[in-house]
Design a protein around this motif. Structure first.
Motif, PDB file in Angstrom:
ATOM      1  N   VAL A   4       0.869  -1.172   0.000  1.00 21.57           N
ATOM      2  CA  VAL A   4       0.000   0.000   0.000  1.00 21.57           C
ATOM      3  C   VAL A   4       0.906   1.223   0.000  1.00 21.57           C
ATOM      4  O   VAL A   4       1.847   1.301   0.789  1.00 21.57           O
ATOM      5  CB  VAL A   4      -0.922   0.027   1.239  1.00 21.57           C
ATOM      6  N   THR A   5       0.619   2.159  -0.881  1.00 14.59           N
ATOM      7  CA  THR A   5       1.415   3.368  -0.976  1.00 14.59           C
ATOM      8  C   THR A   5       0.544   4.566  -0.642  1.00 14.59           C
ATOM      9  O   THR A   5      -0.495   4.762  -1.263  1.00 14.59           O
ATOM     10  CB  THR A   5       1.993   3.537  -2.401  1.00 14.59           C
ATOM     11  N   ARG A   6       0.943   5.342   0.340  1.00 16.48           N
ATOM     12  CA  ARG A   6       0.271   6.591   0.670  1.00 16.48           C
ATOM     13  C   ARG A   6       1.272   7.715   0.406  1.00 16.48           C
ATOM     14  O   ARG A   6       2.356   7.717   0.979  1.00 16.48           O
ATOM     15  CB  ARG A   6      -0.187   6.603   2.121  1.00 16.48           C
ATOM     16  N   PHE A  18      -0.256  18.367   1.566  1.00 16.56           N
ATOM     17  CA  PHE A  18      -0.998  17.930   0.383  1.00 16.56           C
ATOM     18  C   PHE A  18      -0.887  16.429   0.236  1.00 16.56           C
ATOM     19  O   PHE A  18       0.182  15.854   0.426  1.00 16.56           O
ATOM     20  CB  PHE A  18      -0.461  18.613  -0.877  1.00 16.56           C
ATOM     21  N   GLY A  19      -2.015  15.805  -0.088  1.00 20.56           N
ATOM     22  CA  GLY A  19      -2.067  14.372  -0.296  1.00 20.56           C
ATOM     23  C   GLY A  19      -3.358  14.024  -1.016  1.00 20.56           C
ATOM     24  O   GLY A  19      -3.977  14.878  -1.665  1.00 20.56           O
ATOM     25  N   ALA A  20      -3.781  12.784  -0.870  1.00 29.51           N
ATOM     26  CA  ALA A  20      -4.957  12.293  -1.592  1.00 29.51           C
ATOM     27  C   ALA A  20      -6.225  13.069  -1.235  1.00 29.51           C
ATOM     28  O   ALA A  20      -7.024  13.396  -2.122  1.00 29.51           O
ATOM     29  CB  ALA A  20      -5.153  10.800  -1.311  1.00 29.51           C
ATOM     30  N   TYR A  93       3.188  11.812  -9.729  1.00 30.79           N
ATOM     31  CA  TYR A  93       4.097  11.354  -8.679  1.00 30.79           C
ATOM     32  C   TYR A  93       3.497  10.184  -7.911  1.00 30.79           C
ATOM     33  O   TYR A  93       4.169   9.176  -7.664  1.00 30.79           O
ATOM     34  CB  TYR A  93       4.405  12.527  -7.738  1.00 30.79           C
ATOM     35  N   GLU A  94       2.225  10.302  -7.564  1.00 34.19           N
ATOM     36  CA  GLU A  94       1.536   9.249  -6.823  1.00 34.19           C
ATOM     37  C   GLU A  94       1.529   7.940  -7.614  1.00 34.19           C
ATOM     38  O   GLU A  94       1.805   6.865  -7.066  1.00 34.19           O
ATOM     39  CB  GLU A  94       0.103   9.713  -6.529  1.00 34.19           C
ATOM     40  N   THR A  95       1.242   8.017  -8.908  1.00 33.11           N
ATOM     41  CA  THR A  95       1.240   6.830  -9.764  1.00 33.11           C
ATOM     42  C   THR A  95       2.631   6.218  -9.851  1.00 33.11           C
ATOM     43  O   THR A  95       2.793   5.001  -9.721  1.00 33.11           O
ATOM     44  CB  THR A  95       0.721   7.185 -11.175  1.00 33.11           C
ATOM     45  N   GLU A  99       3.760   2.452  -8.558  1.00 35.99           N
ATOM     46  CA  GLU A  99       4.379   1.485  -9.470  1.00 35.99           C
ATOM     47  C   GLU A  99       5.740   1.043  -8.947  1.00 35.99           C
ATOM     48  O   GLU A  99       6.067  -0.145  -8.978  1.00 35.99           O
ATOM     49  CB  GLU A  99       4.508   2.085 -10.870  1.00 35.99           C
ATOM     50  N   ALA A 100       6.535   1.977  -8.477  1.00 38.75           N
ATOM     51  CA  ALA A 100       7.850   1.641  -7.930  1.00 38.75           C
ATOM     52  C   ALA A 100       7.704   0.756  -6.695  1.00 38.75           C
ATOM     53  O   ALA A 100       8.452  -0.220  -6.524  1.00 38.75           O
ATOM     54  CB  ALA A 100       8.628   2.911  -7.590  1.00 38.75           C
ATOM     55  N   ASN A 101       6.737   1.077  -5.838  1.00 40.13           N
ATOM     56  CA  ASN A 101       6.514   0.280  -4.630  1.00 40.13           C
ATOM     57  C   ASN A 101       6.113  -1.150  -4.988  1.00 40.13           C
ATOM     58  O   ASN A 101       6.582  -2.102  -4.355  1.00 40.13           O
ATOM     59  CB  ASN A 101       5.462   0.945  -3.747  1.00 40.13           C
TER      60      ASN A 101
END
Length: 132
Positions: A4-6, A18-20, A93-95, A99-101
């Motif tokens: 899970v990436t936050r 700033f976030g989701a 950035y979030e995407t 993907e990296a995670n």
């Protein structure tokens, strides 16, 4: 098991700004033309939404919403070009982080579930490796 990436952005003091959630709020303002309507959709108090916007504007040093006072044509809100760019960059950035995670997770945990201890109490490779 899955990663899970936050993803959120912090100011120089390490405070989140700033976030989701704020991103969804700004997307709601863009869609509805109203901070109040966007807050209502998210089941958020208008005062909290306004505080989020003000905190975001303070952290960025620039307005993110242009507000129009009511009157004959009615009031409303629209995003500034800086807010639109922030949303675009944040979502990219979030995407990329997610993907990296996922890739890192696959590298680190590949085969882990197969090697986990069985429920029947029999030792597994995983248990043997942890005892060494």
């Amino acid at each position: 098991m899955h990663p899970v990436t936050r993803t959120f952005l912090c100011d120089e003091n390490g405070e989140r700004f700033f976030g989701a959630g704020p991103c969804r709020l700004l997307r709601g303002v863009e869609r509805t033309g109203s901070l109040n309507a966007a807050a209502t959709e998210m089941k958020m108090a208008y005062t909290k939404a306004l505080a989020l916007v003000r905190g975001l504007e303070k952290a960025l040093g620039t307005p993110v919403i242009c507000r129009t006072i009511g009157g004959k044509g009615g009031g409303g809100s629209r995003l500034t070009s800086q807010a639109k760019e922030l949303i675009e960059r944040y979502e990219q950035y979030e995407t990329a982080c997610a993907e990296a995670n996922r890739a890192i997770f696959e590298t680190c945990f590949c085969g882990f579930e197969k090697a986990a201890p069985s429920l029947d109490g029999e030792p597994s490779d995983w248990q043997d490796n942890t005892a060494r």
